[in-house]
Write a protein that holds these residues in place. Structure first.
Motif: not given
Length: 82
Positions: A12-18, A24-25
């Motif tokens: 699995e992979q999770k995170g966030e970015f702008v 913010k996604i």
């Protein structure tokens, strides 16, 4: 629509970015292996979904199919141990 397959979680992979507009996604994705078709596929994991199974544990996996006009995607729903 709802679909199921026998398979197991690979990772699995999770995170966030702008993004470019400053929004913010957040994302949460998982890769599964389908034991019947012998293929790897990716799904989205919604915030309200059940917990993911342990990696490499054979399960009956459930997914919601989200069909759009041009694309479709799978959202993870849950699992049952085999």
């Amino acid at each position: 629509m709802y679909t199921q397959c026998k398979g197991y979680l690979l990772d699995e992979q999770k995170g966030e970015f702008v993004n470019d507009r400053g929004e913010k996604i957040s994302y949460h994705k998982a890769r599964f292996y389908d034991l019947d078709s012998r293929r790897i596929f990716k799904v989205s994991v919604p915030d309200d979904a059940d917990a993911l199974p342990e990696e490499q544990v054979h399960c009956l996996l459930g997914f919601e199919v989200v069909a759009g006009e041009k694309f479709s995607k799978l959202n993870y729903s849950g699992f049952e141990l085999l």
